[in-house]
Write a protein that holds these residues in place. Sequence first.
Motif, mmCIF file in Angstrom:
data_model
loop_
_atom_site.group_PDB
_atom_site.id
_atom_site.type_symbol
_atom_site.label_atom_id
_atom_site.label_comp_id
_atom_site.label_asym_id
_atom_site.label_seq_id
_atom_site.Cartn_x
_atom_site.Cartn_y
_atom_site.Cartn_z
ATOM 1 N N LEU A 1 89.505 33.683 120.481
ATOM 2 C CA LEU A 1 90.032 32.392 119.983
ATOM 3 C C LEU A 1 90.953 32.904 119.081
ATOM 4 O O LEU A 1 91.131 33.628 118.008
ATOM 5 C CB LEU A 1 88.956 31.816 118.799
ATOM 6 C CG LEU A 1 89.259 30.293 118.670
ATOM 7 C CD1 LEU A 1 87.742 29.707 118.229
ATOM 8 C CD2 LEU A 1 90.176 29.931 117.547
ATOM 9 N N HIS A 2 92.252 32.334 119.465
ATOM 10 C CA HIS A 2 93.694 32.733 118.941
ATOM 11 C C HIS A 2 94.493 31.489 118.461
ATOM 12 O O HIS A 2 94.164 30.373 118.731
ATOM 13 C CB HIS A 2 94.476 33.152 120.097
ATOM 14 C CG HIS A 2 94.003 34.298 121.198
ATOM 15 N ND1 HIS A 2 93.925 35.298 120.849
ATOM 16 C CD2 HIS A 2 93.444 33.950 122.469
ATOM 17 C CE1 HIS A 2 93.266 36.054 121.907
ATOM 18 N NE2 HIS A 2 93.196 35.256 122.892
ATOM 19 N N THR A 3 95.175 31.860 117.365
ATOM 20 C CA THR A 3 96.007 30.850 116.901
ATOM 21 C C THR A 3 97.427 30.806 116.984
ATOM 22 O O THR A 3 98.377 30.106 116.440
ATOM 23 C CB THR A 3 95.809 31.028 115.410
ATOM 24 O OG1 THR A 3 96.394 31.928 114.755
ATOM 25 C CG2 THR A 3 94.407 30.727 114.675
ATOM 26 N N GLY A 4 97.851 31.930 117.555
ATOM 27 C CA GLY A 4 99.089 32.013 118.213
ATOM 28 C C GLY A 4 99.235 32.869 119.711
ATOM 29 O O GLY A 4 98.539 33.684 119.931
ATOM 30 N N ALA A 5 99.899 32.384 120.712
ATOM 31 C CA ALA A 5 100.160 32.796 121.853
ATOM 32 C C ALA A 5 100.508 34.384 121.884
ATOM 33 O O ALA A 5 100.243 34.984 122.798
ATOM 34 C CB ALA A 5 100.906 31.833 122.528
ATOM 35 N N VAL A 6 101.483 34.620 120.888
ATOM 36 C CA VAL A 6 101.875 36.065 120.982
ATOM 37 C C VAL A 6 100.899 37.288 121.028
ATOM 38 O O VAL A 6 101.158 38.154 121.607
ATOM 39 C CB VAL A 6 102.988 36.319 119.884
ATOM 40 C CG1 VAL A 6 102.218 36.169 118.489
ATOM 41 C CG2 VAL A 6 103.711 37.479 119.946
ATOM 42 N N VAL A 7 99.774 36.871 120.449
ATOM 43 C CA VAL A 7 98.814 37.911 120.380
ATOM 44 C C VAL A 7 98.077 38.130 121.574
ATOM 45 O O VAL A 7 97.186 39.155 121.985
ATOM 46 C CB VAL A 7 97.969 37.631 119.158
ATOM 47 C CG1 VAL A 7 96.724 36.667 119.432
ATOM 48 C CG2 VAL A 7 97.120 39.023 118.538
ATOM 49 N N THR B 1 90.787 36.296 116.513
ATOM 50 C CA THR B 1 92.034 37.150 116.613
ATOM 51 C C THR B 1 92.868 37.072 115.518
ATOM 52 O O THR B 1 93.950 37.650 115.346
ATOM 53 C CB THR B 1 92.840 37.304 117.915
ATOM 54 O OG1 THR B 1 93.318 35.920 118.123
ATOM 55 C CG2 THR B 1 91.644 37.556 119.038
ATOM 56 N N CYS B 2 92.569 36.067 114.699
ATOM 57 C CA CYS B 2 93.505 35.819 113.511
ATOM 58 C C CYS B 2 93.051 35.880 112.175
ATOM 59 O O CYS B 2 91.956 35.235 112.002
ATOM 60 C CB CYS B 2 94.158 34.348 113.835
ATOM 61 S SG CYS B 2 95.210 33.829 112.378
ATOM 62 N N SER B 3 93.959 36.651 111.325
ATOM 63 C CA SER B 3 93.111 36.932 110.033
ATOM 64 C C SER B 3 92.988 35.545 108.974
ATOM 65 O O SER B 3 92.194 35.478 108.084
ATOM 66 C CB SER B 3 93.977 37.796 109.233
ATOM 67 O OG SER B 3 93.859 39.202 109.806
ATOM 68 N N ILE C 1 88.417 40.211 114.368
ATOM 69 C CA ILE C 1 89.219 41.335 114.893
ATOM 70 C C ILE C 1 89.647 42.293 113.712
ATOM 71 O O ILE C 1 89.740 43.524 114.180
ATOM 72 C CB ILE C 1 90.125 40.918 115.865
ATOM 73 C CG1 ILE C 1 90.702 42.098 116.729
ATOM 74 C CG2 ILE C 1 91.410 40.377 114.946
ATOM 75 C CD1 ILE C 1 91.596 41.702 117.787
ATOM 76 N N ASP C 2 89.839 41.682 112.626
ATOM 77 C CA ASP C 2 90.404 42.742 111.367
ATOM 78 C C ASP C 2 89.056 43.039 110.613
ATOM 79 O O ASP C 2 89.514 43.884 109.645
ATOM 80 C CB ASP C 2 91.019 41.726 110.653
ATOM 81 C CG ASP C 2 90.513 40.385 110.111
ATOM 82 O OD1 ASP C 2 89.362 40.218 110.406
ATOM 83 O OD2 ASP C 2 91.031 39.521 109.375
ATOM 84 N N GLU C 3 87.968 43.173 110.941
ATOM 85 C CA GLU C 3 86.698 43.774 110.311
ATOM 86 C C GLU C 3 86.856 45.088 110.242
ATOM 87 O O GLU C 3 86.642 46.012 109.230
ATOM 88 C CB GLU C 3 85.322 43.022 110.567
ATOM 89 C CG GLU C 3 84.597 43.493 109.648
ATOM 90 C CD GLU C 3 83.127 43.186 110.025
ATOM 91 O OE1 GLU C 3 82.091 43.816 110.666
ATOM 92 O OE2 GLU C 3 82.997 41.686 109.948
ATOM 93 N N ALA D 1 98.115 40.397 113.073
ATOM 94 C CA ALA D 1 98.320 41.220 114.346
ATOM 95 C C ALA D 1 99.800 41.196 114.916
ATOM 96 O O ALA D 1 100.185 42.076 115.524
ATOM 97 C CB ALA D 1 97.322 40.576 115.569
ATOM 98 N N SER D 2 100.311 39.855 114.889
ATOM 99 C CA SER D 2 101.740 39.872 114.962
ATOM 100 C C SER D 2 102.672 40.885 114.327
ATOM 101 O O SER D 2 104.007 40.819 114.758
ATOM 102 C CB SER D 2 102.048 38.438 114.910
ATOM 103 O OG SER D 2 102.044 38.000 113.492
ATOM 104 N N MET D 3 102.229 41.232 113.372
ATOM 105 C CA MET D 3 103.396 42.507 112.321
ATOM 106 C C MET D 3 103.115 43.669 113.038
ATOM 107 O O MET D 3 103.859 44.615 112.796
ATOM 108 C CB MET D 3 102.648 42.428 111.191
ATOM 109 C CG MET D 3 102.888 41.134 110.298
ATOM 110 S SD MET D 3 102.025 40.905 108.933
ATOM 111 C CE MET D 3 102.968 41.884 108.114
#
Length: 222
Positions: free
Chosen positions: A13-19, A79-81, A101-103, A189-191
């Motif tokens: 589950l994403h909040t931005g397509a870039v990831v 996939t989004c913090s 994903i950030d755990e 993740a985008s960073m």
Amino acid sequence: MTSTTPATRVAFLHTGAVVIPPVMELVGEQLPGLSTVNYLDDRIVADLADPAHQESVAERLADLAAAAKSAGADVVMFTCSSISHLAAPTAEKAGIPVLRIDEAMADEAVAAAGRVTVLATLPTTLEPTLGLLRERAELAGTTPEFVSEVVPGAFEAVAGGDRAAHDRLVAEAIERHAPTSDVVVLAQASMASAAEAARVEVPVMTSLRPGIARLAERVQAG
């Protein structure tokens, strides 16, 4: 390469397509053959900062997780913090495990209990990431010192299509904080692309690779 459990399907589950492309690339490396499905709501990050829409986010996430379950998913991964803090209530509402994903990154960052600098390009991501780090530190029995910054201008740059400017601004922030930090955490993740541009000796942690590695461990465990 590792093999996968054939019956396993993971919904991302994403909040931005870039990831999506980097996540799928890592899944291909670490879980070849895994059945996946991607869901995207690219208004969530903006709506988290909008009082008129904040309350809708939790329900939308639960609906997406329920849809993933209906599509045969065995587990969902955020996939989004910015939405990590909603993983547990989403799992409860939808009746399906929800991973963050950030755990794994957070666990690595707090393990040494040193000074952890957290960088973000959006306030809506910074606070949930700090919350996750504190949660994992408490579970680990460590007491890190946290320093944080929202990097000025970085989000505006990437939103305007200037990835190079975004990476430069984030890399400059990494280099500025590194001398007084034991580890630098990039909250989004985008960073991740900016980590490669920074010239520092301390670890710079991002979420995607350790997050997918932990997912692979879970899938292999059955």
